[in-house]
Design a protein around this motif. Structure first.
Motif, PDB file in Angstrom:
ATOM      1  N   ILE A 173       8.505   9.415  -3.060  1.00  0.00           N
ATOM      2  CA  ILE A 173       8.886   9.095  -4.438  1.00  0.00           C
ATOM      3  C   ILE A 173       9.463   7.685  -4.498  1.00  0.00           C
ATOM      4  O   ILE A 173       9.143   6.896  -5.402  1.00  0.00           O
ATOM      5  CB  ILE A 173       9.881  10.133  -4.988  1.00  0.00           C
ATOM      6  CG1 ILE A 173       9.153  11.446  -5.308  1.00  0.00           C
ATOM      7  CG2 ILE A 173      10.581   9.609  -6.254  1.00  0.00           C
ATOM      8  CD1 ILE A 173      10.069  12.578  -5.724  1.00  0.00           C
ATOM      9  N   SER A 174      10.317   7.341  -3.543  1.00  0.00           N
ATOM     10  CA  SER A 174      10.906   5.996  -3.550  1.00  0.00           C
ATOM     11  C   SER A 174       9.833   4.932  -3.337  1.00  0.00           C
ATOM     12  O   SER A 174       9.856   3.874  -3.982  1.00  0.00           O
ATOM     13  CB  SER A 174      11.998   5.886  -2.479  1.00  0.00           C
ATOM     14  OG  SER A 174      11.452   5.924  -1.166  1.00  0.00           O
ATOM     15  N   TRP A 175       8.867   5.199  -2.450  1.00  0.00           N
ATOM     16  CA  TRP A 175       7.778   4.248  -2.250  1.00  0.00           C
ATOM     17  C   TRP A 175       6.912   4.125  -3.502  1.00  0.00           C
ATOM     18  O   TRP A 175       6.496   3.018  -3.879  1.00  0.00           O
ATOM     19  CB  TRP A 175       6.913   4.695  -1.071  1.00  0.00           C
ATOM     20  CG  TRP A 175       7.509   4.422   0.269  1.00  0.00           C
ATOM     21  CD1 TRP A 175       8.715   3.830   0.541  1.00  0.00           C
ATOM     22  CD2 TRP A 175       6.911   4.711   1.546  1.00  0.00           C
ATOM     23  NE1 TRP A 175       8.905   3.745   1.896  1.00  0.00           N
ATOM     24  CE2 TRP A 175       7.823   4.268   2.545  1.00  0.00           C
ATOM     25  CE3 TRP A 175       5.724   5.304   1.936  1.00  0.00           C
ATOM     26  CZ2 TRP A 175       7.568   4.402   3.900  1.00  0.00           C
ATOM     27  CZ3 TRP A 175       5.458   5.440   3.294  1.00  0.00           C
ATOM     28  CH2 TRP A 175       6.363   4.999   4.270  1.00  0.00           C
ATOM     29  N   ALA A 176       6.631   5.248  -4.129  1.00  0.00           N
ATOM     30  CA  ALA A 176       5.766   5.237  -5.314  1.00  0.00           C
ATOM     31  C   ALA A 176       6.423   4.504  -6.475  1.00  0.00           C
ATOM     32  O   ALA A 176       5.744   3.857  -7.281  1.00  0.00           O
ATOM     33  CB  ALA A 176       5.409   6.667  -5.722  1.00  0.00           C
ATOM     34  N   LYS A 177       7.741   4.586  -6.579  1.00  0.00           N
ATOM     35  CA  LYS A 177       8.445   3.847  -7.621  1.00  0.00           C
ATOM     36  C   LYS A 177       8.379   2.343  -7.361  1.00  0.00           C
ATOM     37  O   LYS A 177       8.208   1.549  -8.285  1.00  0.00           O
ATOM     38  CB  LYS A 177       9.910   4.289  -7.691  1.00  0.00           C
ATOM     39  CG  LYS A 177      10.134   5.652  -8.313  1.00  0.00           C
ATOM     40  CD  LYS A 177      11.622   5.957  -8.326  1.00  0.00           C
ATOM     41  CE  LYS A 177      11.914   7.281  -9.001  1.00  0.00           C
ATOM     42  NZ  LYS A 177      13.368   7.586  -8.994  1.00  0.00           N
ATOM     43  N   PRO A 196      11.376  17.987   2.418  1.00  0.00           N
ATOM     44  CA  PRO A 196      12.221  17.155   1.546  1.00  0.00           C
ATOM     45  C   PRO A 196      12.299  15.693   1.971  1.00  0.00           C
ATOM     46  O   PRO A 196      12.251  14.796   1.130  1.00  0.00           O
ATOM     47  CB  PRO A 196      13.585  17.850   1.617  1.00  0.00           C
ATOM     48  CG  PRO A 196      13.248  19.285   1.865  1.00  0.00           C
ATOM     49  CD  PRO A 196      12.054  19.262   2.774  1.00  0.00           C
ATOM     50  N   TRP A 197      12.436  15.436   3.290  1.00  0.00           N
ATOM     51  CA  TRP A 197      12.534  14.032   3.711  1.00  0.00           C
ATOM     52  C   TRP A 197      11.281  13.263   3.296  1.00  0.00           C
ATOM     53  O   TRP A 197      11.363  12.058   2.963  1.00  0.00           O
ATOM     54  CB  TRP A 197      12.733  13.919   5.228  1.00  0.00           C
ATOM     55  CG  TRP A 197      11.515  14.207   6.078  1.00  0.00           C
ATOM     56  CD1 TRP A 197      11.173  15.374   6.674  1.00  0.00           C
ATOM     57  CD2 TRP A 197      10.458  13.271   6.401  1.00  0.00           C
ATOM     58  NE1 TRP A 197       9.983  15.249   7.359  1.00  0.00           N
ATOM     59  CE2 TRP A 197       9.516  13.966   7.219  1.00  0.00           C
ATOM     60  CE3 TRP A 197      10.216  11.934   6.100  1.00  0.00           C
ATOM     61  CZ2 TRP A 197       8.367  13.373   7.713  1.00  0.00           C
ATOM     62  CZ3 TRP A 197       9.059  11.332   6.596  1.00  0.00           C
ATOM     63  CH2 TRP A 197       8.153  12.051   7.392  1.00  0.00           C
ATOM     64  N   ALA A 198      10.140  13.964   3.297  1.00  0.00           N
ATOM     65  CA  ALA A 198       8.879  13.302   2.985  1.00  0.00           C
ATOM     66  C   ALA A 198       8.755  13.019   1.489  1.00  0.00           C
ATOM     67  O   ALA A 198       8.481  11.886   1.082  1.00  0.00           O
ATOM     68  CB  ALA A 198       7.713  14.157   3.469  1.00  0.00           C
ATOM     69  N   TYR A 199       8.950  14.039   0.647  1.00  0.00           N
ATOM     70  CA  TYR A 199       8.754  13.773  -0.780  1.00  0.00           C
ATOM     71  C   TYR A 199       9.817  12.826  -1.328  1.00  0.00           C
ATOM     72  O   TYR A 199       9.548  12.032  -2.238  1.00  0.00           O
ATOM     73  CB  TYR A 199       8.621  15.051  -1.613  1.00  0.00           C
ATOM     74  CG  TYR A 199       9.788  15.985  -1.721  1.00  0.00           C
ATOM     75  CD1 TYR A 199      10.942  15.640  -2.417  1.00  0.00           C
ATOM     76  CD2 TYR A 199       9.722  17.264  -1.177  1.00  0.00           C
ATOM     77  CE1 TYR A 199      11.992  16.536  -2.554  1.00  0.00           C
ATOM     78  CE2 TYR A 199      10.764  18.171  -1.297  1.00  0.00           C
ATOM     79  CZ  TYR A 199      11.907  17.796  -1.989  1.00  0.00           C
ATOM     80  OH  TYR A 199      12.951  18.675  -2.114  1.00  0.00           O
ATOM     81  N   GLU A 200      11.023  12.858  -0.780  1.00  0.00           N
ATOM     82  CA  GLU A 200      12.042  11.904  -1.231  1.00  0.00           C
ATOM     83  C   GLU A 200      11.646  10.475  -0.889  1.00  0.00           C
ATOM     84  O   GLU A 200      11.791   9.556  -1.705  1.00  0.00           O
ATOM     85  CB  GLU A 200      13.398  12.256  -0.616  1.00  0.00           C
ATOM     86  CG  GLU A 200      14.002  13.534  -1.187  1.00  0.00           C
ATOM     87  CD  GLU A 200      15.204  14.025  -0.402  1.00  0.00           C
ATOM     88  OE1 GLU A 200      15.628  13.320   0.552  1.00  0.00           O
ATOM     89  OE2 GLU A 200      15.740  15.105  -0.746  1.00  0.00           O
ATOM     90  N   TRP A 218       0.814  -1.224   0.000  1.00  0.00           N
ATOM     91  CA  TRP A 218       0.000   0.000   0.000  1.00  0.00           C
ATOM     92  C   TRP A 218       0.846   1.272   0.000  1.00  0.00           C
ATOM     93  O   TRP A 218       0.298   2.371  -0.043  1.00  0.00           O
ATOM     94  CB  TRP A 218      -0.923   0.035   1.220  1.00  0.00           C
ATOM     95  CG  TRP A 218      -1.907  -1.089   1.313  1.00  0.00           C
ATOM     96  CD1 TRP A 218      -2.027  -1.994   2.326  1.00  0.00           C
ATOM     97  CD2 TRP A 218      -2.927  -1.427   0.367  1.00  0.00           C
ATOM     98  NE1 TRP A 218      -3.040  -2.873   2.081  1.00  0.00           N
ATOM     99  CE2 TRP A 218      -3.619  -2.546   0.878  1.00  0.00           C
ATOM    100  CE3 TRP A 218      -3.320  -0.896  -0.865  1.00  0.00           C
ATOM    101  CZ2 TRP A 218      -4.683  -3.140   0.196  1.00  0.00           C
ATOM    102  CZ3 TRP A 218      -4.380  -1.489  -1.543  1.00  0.00           C
ATOM    103  CH2 TRP A 218      -5.047  -2.589  -1.016  1.00  0.00           C
ATOM    104  N   LYS A 219       2.173   1.139   0.050  1.00  0.00           N
ATOM    105  CA  LYS A 219       3.008   2.342   0.202  1.00  0.00           C
ATOM    106  C   LYS A 219       2.863   3.312  -0.964  1.00  0.00           C
ATOM    107  O   LYS A 219       2.799   4.529  -0.775  1.00  0.00           O
ATOM    108  CB  LYS A 219       4.471   1.939   0.406  1.00  0.00           C
ATOM    109  CG  LYS A 219       4.768   1.470   1.814  1.00  0.00           C
ATOM    110  CD  LYS A 219       6.221   1.069   2.008  1.00  0.00           C
ATOM    111  CE  LYS A 219       6.460   0.686   3.477  1.00  0.00           C
ATOM    112  NZ  LYS A 219       7.802   0.120   3.695  1.00  0.00           N
ATOM    113  N   GLY A 220       2.833   2.775  -2.178  1.00  0.00           N
ATOM    114  CA  GLY A 220       2.663   3.657  -3.327  1.00  0.00           C
ATOM    115  C   GLY A 220       1.319   4.351  -3.322  1.00  0.00           C
ATOM    116  O   GLY A 220       1.210   5.535  -3.641  1.00  0.00           O
ATOM    117  N   ASP A 221       0.261   3.619  -2.937  1.00  0.00           N
ATOM    118  CA  ASP A 221      -1.091   4.194  -2.883  1.00  0.00           C
ATOM    119  C   ASP A 221      -1.125   5.390  -1.930  1.00  0.00           C
ATOM    120  O   ASP A 221      -1.643   6.465  -2.268  1.00  0.00           O
ATOM    121  CB  ASP A 221      -2.101   3.152  -2.409  1.00  0.00           C
ATOM    122  CG  ASP A 221      -2.144   1.900  -3.269  1.00  0.00           C
ATOM    123  OD1 ASP A 221      -1.081   1.273  -3.448  1.00  0.00           O
ATOM    124  OD2 ASP A 221      -3.235   1.535  -3.738  1.00  0.00           O
TER     125      ASP A 221
END
Length: 493
Positions: A212-216, A205-209, A164-167
């Motif tokens: 992004i890794s989870w969404a990939k 920044p820590w959050a969007y970085e 569910w991380k990407g979701d």
């Protein structure tokens, strides 16, 4: 290795993105793109909060119900079933990914937005409190689907299961964009742990970085795509981070220097521009970069690594011959080293690519001994093989032939024409034109066969992520695009 499973086909016809819905995103990047997304998605016709007709639980009946009437719970592995349409489900809450305390408690559109709301088992909902989502390194509670605890930064956090991380990452990106005009509450310490005031970047920044890794790692699957379509049917707006899995890169990630184009970017649904162009997987090769150097520089830049004196120009442009490189000056041969490099060429989303160029070389015995064509990628320069070189003793232009760039498919590169000379021999090298063409990984997920029939792991194949980057099939997770011969498959690892 995880067992391969075919992606489930949708049980109902996939909703289409409204014609022209994303047109205003074209040509933008970074902060400008984020604001364009905001303007596109900010208005939603949200349901009333709670249970009953026209309320949240009626929405969940459409957005989070399986074919056998089970509730899709992304916070726990408990199994519960819907009753009548609009009825709440016992033991479950309406959970806000972005708590209302983060914006001061107002029960506004964000409070009722189905992209922010999902059904959740009550106990884990209570335990996760108003914590931000992040990587939990010290676990205090784990129900097998959601972890609660603290992270490297010392914050109290909750962490979803890998599946569910990407979701959730795309949900957070949506909220940080659709409500970027909010003033985040200073009375809620959790809000400013994950958010910052202002339209951009809004997420810390820590959050969007991390997201992004989870969404990939967990790309949109059919369940998430169907939910996006179902919410869109209710609210009239969409989550563009589900529609375009690599949009996040153009806002926060590695593509903020590139213009986003919804007509060509990887898309999980069919998108038709207002002008009539339809987002479909390209067939055959397409031009990625082309330049006629007799009519301009092609955006190329020169780097002088070693020149005989200040102001000496190895590479110059000529309206008849294009870019010309030489260290012969005033009847003298000079030692020099200089490169002519193209603008960055984005091969993201391409499974193969070829370079062709037209060039001439004179006053040099063996051109390939002192001249080279290189690919600059990830800070390294790699010389290309397979080039057809001129004889070196006349002004006749020859074609380079198709030079493979397949090794660099899925990456961002520059082509560099590298000139060197010495005091005994200084060639004149002319580059009249060039082109890079490529074949895309099919870009609309639903257009790729989902049953995996015919894919043979024992035979040679190439694996790609959803944004077209080469993948290590053995370690890949989530959806993987496979190219084997002339066939394309998608599988879940």
């Amino acid at each position: 290795m995880a067992v391969l499973a075919a992606i489930a086909m949708a049980t109902q016809a996939m909703a289409q993105i409204p014609t022209g819905y994303y047109d205003d995103l074209k040509g933008k990047s970074g902060a400008e793109l984020k604001t364009a997304v905001y303007e596109t998605i900010k208005d939603a016709d949200v349901l009333s909060y709670g249970s009953g007709k026209g309320h949240t639980w009626e929405g969940f009946y459409s957005t989070d119900r399986t074919a056998d009437n089970q509730v899709v719970d992304r916070y726990s592995n408990d199994v519960r079933y819907f009753g009548e349409e609009g009825e709440s489900v016992g033991g479950m809450n309406i959970e806000h990914s972005f708590p209302k305390s983060w914006w001061g408690g107002s029960e506004n559109q964000a409070y009722k937005d189905l992209y922010n709301l999902m059904p959740s088992e009550q106990k884990i909902n209570s335990s996760k409190s108003n914590y931000p989502m992040g990587e939990v390194t010290h676990v205090t509670k784990d129900n097998g689907c959601t972890k609660i605890g603290t992270g490297h930064n010392g914050y109290n956090l909750w962490e979803p299961a890998d599946k569910w991380k990407g979701d959730f990452a795309r949900s957070y990106m949506y909220m940080a964009t659709a409500y970027q005009k909010f003033t985040w509450s200073t009375k809620s310490p959790q809000a400013l742990q994950i958010l910052q005031q202002g339209d951009y970047p809004t997420l810390q920044p820590w959050a969007y970085e991390l997201y992004i890794s989870w969404a990939k790692a967990d790309a949109p699957d059919q369940l998430e795509t169907d939910r996006n379509n179902a919410v869109s049917e209710i609210q009239g707006n969409r989550n563009p981070f589900v529609d375009f899995p690599n949009l996040m890169e153009y806002i926060w990630g590695d593509s903020t220097d590139y213009a986003f184009d919804p007509e060509t970017s990887l898309c999980t649904s069919t998108y038709t521009a207002a002008g009539g162009g339809t987002h479909e997987p390209p067939t055959g090769d397409e031009i990625i970069y082309t330049a006629d150097f007799t009519g301009g520089t092609g955006g190329c830049t020169v780097t002088n690594n070693d020149v005989p004196f200040d102001g000496f120009a190895v590479w110059t442009t000529d309206s008849k011959y294009g870019w010309k490189g030489t260290a012969f000056y005033n009847y003298t041969y000079y030692a020099a080293d200089a490169t002519l490099a193209t603008p960055e060429i984005d091969l993201t989303g391409y499974s193969s690519a070829t370079l062709t160029f037209s060039h001439a070389a004179n006053y040099v015995s063996v051109p390939a001994d002192v001249l080279s064509v290189e690919v600059v990628c990830d800070g390294q320069a790699v010389a290309l093989d397979g080039i057809t070189w001129p004889g070196g003793s006349n002004w006749t232009f020859v074609e380079s032939g198709e030079v493979s760039l397949d090794e660099f498919a899925g990456k961002k590169i520059r082509i560099a024409f590298h000139y060197t000379s010495n005091e005994e021999e200084a060639a004149t090298w002319e580059i009249r034109s060039m082109a890079v063409e490529g074949k895309r990984v099919p870009s609309a997920i639903e257009d790729i066969p989902a049953d995996g029939q015919g894919f043979d792991p024992a035979m040679p194949f190439e694996a790609y992520t959803l944004d077209g980057k080469r993948a290590d099939f053995g370690s890949a997770k989530g959806i993987v695009i496979i190219r084997q011969g002339e066939n394309t498959f998608k599988v879940v690892k």
